[in-house]
Design an enzyme around this catalytic site. Structure first.
Site, PDB file in Angstrom:
ATOM      1  N   ALA A   1     -21.157   5.492   3.047  1.00 48.56           N
ATOM      2  CA  ALA A   1     -22.515   5.928   3.971  1.00 48.56           C
ATOM      3  C   ALA A   1     -22.647   5.070   5.351  1.00 48.56           C
ATOM      4  O   ALA A   1     -22.882   5.877   6.363  1.00 48.56           O
ATOM      5  CB  ALA A   1     -23.758   5.477   3.157  1.00 48.56           C
TER       6      ALA A   1
ATOM      7  N   LYS B   1     -22.105   9.955  12.719  1.00 46.98           N
ATOM      8  CA  LYS B   1     -23.009  10.868  12.977  1.00 46.98           C
ATOM      9  C   LYS B   1     -23.830  10.636  14.184  1.00 46.98           C
ATOM     10  O   LYS B   1     -24.237  11.569  15.051  1.00 46.98           O
ATOM     11  CB  LYS B   1     -23.804  11.166  11.901  1.00 46.98           C
ATOM     12  CG  LYS B   1     -23.042  12.162  10.527  1.00 46.98           C
ATOM     13  CD  LYS B   1     -23.989  12.150   9.420  1.00 46.98           C
ATOM     14  CE  LYS B   1     -23.206  13.036   8.191  1.00 46.98           C
ATOM     15  NZ  LYS B   1     -24.064  13.183   7.221  1.00 46.98           N
TER      16      LYS B   1
ATOM     17  N   ASP C   1       4.097   3.190  -3.979  1.00 44.25           N
ATOM     18  CA  ASP C   1       3.154   3.925  -4.724  1.00 44.25           C
ATOM     19  C   ASP C   1       2.994   3.014  -6.164  1.00 44.25           C
ATOM     20  O   ASP C   1       3.735   3.116  -6.869  1.00 44.25           O
ATOM     21  CB  ASP C   1       3.749   5.489  -4.858  1.00 44.25           C
ATOM     22  CG  ASP C   1       2.597   6.232  -5.915  1.00 44.25           C
ATOM     23  OD1 ASP C   1       1.693   5.588  -6.540  1.00 44.25           O
ATOM     24  OD2 ASP C   1       2.626   7.252  -5.884  1.00 44.25           O
TER      25      ASP C   1
ATOM     26  N   ALA D   1     -20.193  -2.049  -8.194  1.00 47.39           N
ATOM     27  CA  ALA D   1     -21.612  -1.912  -8.576  1.00 47.39           C
ATOM     28  C   ALA D   1     -21.870  -0.636  -9.284  1.00 47.39           C
ATOM     29  O   ALA D   1     -22.821  -0.646  -9.932  1.00 47.39           O
ATOM     30  CB  ALA D   1     -22.631  -2.192  -7.370  1.00 47.39           C
TER      31      ALA D   1
ATOM     32  N   LYS E   1     -13.701   1.692 -13.333  1.00 51.04           N
ATOM     33  CA  LYS E   1     -13.644   0.177 -13.097  1.00 51.04           C
ATOM     34  C   LYS E   1     -14.039  -0.487 -14.049  1.00 51.04           C
ATOM     35  O   LYS E   1     -13.366  -1.520 -14.181  1.00 51.04           O
ATOM     36  CB  LYS E   1     -14.807   0.140 -11.714  1.00 51.04           C
ATOM     37  CG  LYS E   1     -14.393   0.468 -10.466  1.00 51.04           C
ATOM     38  CD  LYS E   1     -13.339  -0.471  -9.825  1.00 51.04           C
ATOM     39  CE  LYS E   1     -13.153   0.104  -8.199  1.00 51.04           C
ATOM     40  NZ  LYS E   1     -11.865  -0.508  -7.792  1.00 51.04           N
TER      41      LYS E   1
ATOM     42  N   ASP F   1       0.848  -1.101   0.140  1.00 48.35           N
ATOM     43  CA  ASP F   1      -0.137  -0.073  -0.117  1.00 48.35           C
ATOM     44  C   ASP F   1       0.942   1.199  -0.311  1.00 48.35           C
ATOM     45  O   ASP F   1       1.987   1.118   0.340  1.00 48.35           O
ATOM     46  CB  ASP F   1      -0.947   0.102   1.207  1.00 48.35           C
ATOM     47  CG  ASP F   1      -2.102   0.894   0.962  1.00 48.35           C
ATOM     48  OD1 ASP F   1      -3.405   0.250   1.129  1.00 48.35           O
ATOM     49  OD2 ASP F   1      -2.032   2.059   0.659  1.00 48.35           O
TER      50      ASP F   1
ATOM     51  N   TYR G   1     -16.120   6.988 -11.523  1.00 50.06           N
ATOM     52  CA  TYR G   1     -15.424   5.821 -10.767  1.00 50.06           C
ATOM     53  C   TYR G   1     -15.902   4.562 -11.379  1.00 50.06           C
ATOM     54  O   TYR G   1     -15.239   3.826 -11.813  1.00 50.06           O
ATOM     55  CB  TYR G   1     -15.917   6.099  -9.049  1.00 50.06           C
ATOM     56  CG  TYR G   1     -15.534   4.838  -8.101  1.00 50.06           C
ATOM     57  CD1 TYR G   1     -14.431   4.506  -7.711  1.00 50.06           C
ATOM     58  CD2 TYR G   1     -16.688   3.853  -7.901  1.00 50.06           C
ATOM     59  CE1 TYR G   1     -14.219   3.744  -6.930  1.00 50.06           C
ATOM     60  CE2 TYR G   1     -16.419   2.966  -7.182  1.00 50.06           C
ATOM     61  CZ  TYR G   1     -15.303   2.750  -6.691  1.00 50.06           C
ATOM     62  OH  TYR G   1     -15.065   1.747  -5.762  1.00 50.06           O
TER      63      TYR G   1
END
Ligand code: NAD
Length: 321
Positions: free
Chosen positions: A192, A199, A51, A121, A152, A33, A148
């Site tokens: 999300a 939150k 990288d 997806a 993909k 990574d 994005y």
């Protein structure tokens, strides 16, 4: 002989869980990574900070003296939730494309026998609630909702092209939204479920939790343990076509938020505000993965019961909330 695997993106959320899964399966694992894992000590036998946008670093990531890894899992990507996907389009298309262009080329030319690519997806066109289930083949003709997804799709096709021209077995999974502990939960790249957990954890008793849009968008959320089981099973299988990996339980964003509130036990309510929402609905066939014997086992409620306490703890440690 112990099999050897390289996990690219091991410093990230799913990559970290995949390293743990491969260790449980008895592999020798090298993680790679551009950064260390923020939230856990990786169980990898070796870790390289590289990288992967450069071909030289891709060679270094996969080279093992005279040997080649038995399996390469390519999860490295410039990645984030809906807010990030809509603001960082150029970074996503530039950085993730460079990683994918070089990594598959190096893997094929080094003679790596098996290569897994993590797609999304997001390659599919938008759907409306109630639309019939989409199969993998319906990604074409293509009309992803965001850049994005286009990146993909290109990376999938590139990997499949190498599979036709080199002796390398290609496996591609299209992940639905994945969640669980040890993932990004703040800073703008969180997805999300993590954002909602944060939150709710930060909300004052009797306060509100802001939710982007009207909360009626329909999504499937996949717990990370189910996802890494699917990645492993698919990679070992003979399935050369792309396969959807995701839970069959579809909920609205409002349902997701309510589940988090219920698990937290807090007295807070939802307030809808403007923000990027993404597609209206998702509903995908999992028949290809089901035929391999895989299905998601962990319900949203059970997954949130594992995830919320971890994020609430991070919030407490960072903000004392
Ligand atoms: P993540 O951001 O936690 O992990 C990606 C990792 O890639 C990060 O650790 C990052 O440092 C690394 N990376 C980025 N640029 C790099 C570079 N130039 N060189 C080396 N490493 C680099 O994301 P994640 O949620 O673990 O996602 C893993 C993969 O799964 C990604 O390819 C992502 O697009 C895909 N995916 C994830 C989801 C999801 O819900 N999390 C859904 C669909 C697809």
């Amino acid at each position: 002989m112990m099999k050897k695997a390289v996990v690219c993106g091991a410093g990230g959320f799913i990559g970290g869980h995949l390293v743990a899964k491969l260790k449980r399966e008895g592999y020798w694992v090298r993680g790679v990574d551009i950064k260390e894992h923020e939230f856990r000590t990786l169980e990898a036998d070796e870790f390289r900070l590289l990288d992967l946008r450069s071909p030289e670093n891709c060679w270094e990531a996969l080279s093992m003296g005279g040997e080649v890894p038995d399996e390469v899992y390519q999860l490295a990507a410039d990645m984030g939730g809906m807010g990030f996907i809509h603001t960082a389009e150029c970074d996503i298309m530039h950085n993730s494309a460079l990683i994918n262009v070089h990594m598959i080329d190096v893997a094929a030319k080094l003679g790596v026998p098996r290569y897994f690519f993590s797609s999304s997806a997001c390659v599919y066109p938008d759907m409306k609630p109630g639309d019939p289930m989409m199969t993998e083949d319906q990604a074409i003709p293509a009309n992803p909702d965001n850049e994005y997804g286009w990146e993909k799709l290109y990376a999938e096709r590139m990997a499949q092209a190498y599979g036709r021209h080199y002796p390398i077995e290609i496996r591609v999974a299209r992940f639905q939204n994945c969640y669980g502990p040890y993932g990004t939960w703040r800073g703008g790249r969180e997805k999300a479920p993590a954002a909602i957990c944060r939150k709710v954890a930060m909300a004052e008793p009797g306060g509100v939790v802001e939710v982007w849009g009207d909360g009626k968008a329909v999504r499937g959320f996949t717990y990370v343990d189910d996802l890494v089981d699917g990645i492993y099973l698919l990679t070992q299988s003979d399935l050369q076509k792309s396969a959807n990996i995701g839970a069959d339980e579809y909920v609205t964003v409002n349902d997701l938020v309510q589940t988090v509130i219920d698990v937290s036990g807090k007295d807070v309510r939802i307030e809808h505000v403007d923000g990027p929402v993404g597609v209206l609905a998702r509903n995908f066939s999992k028949a290809r993965m089901n035929e391999l014997g895989w299905e998601a086992r962990i319900s949203l409620r059970e997954g949130i019961e594992q995830t919320y306490p971890w994020i609430a703890e991070q919030v407490r440690e960072s903000y004392g909330a």
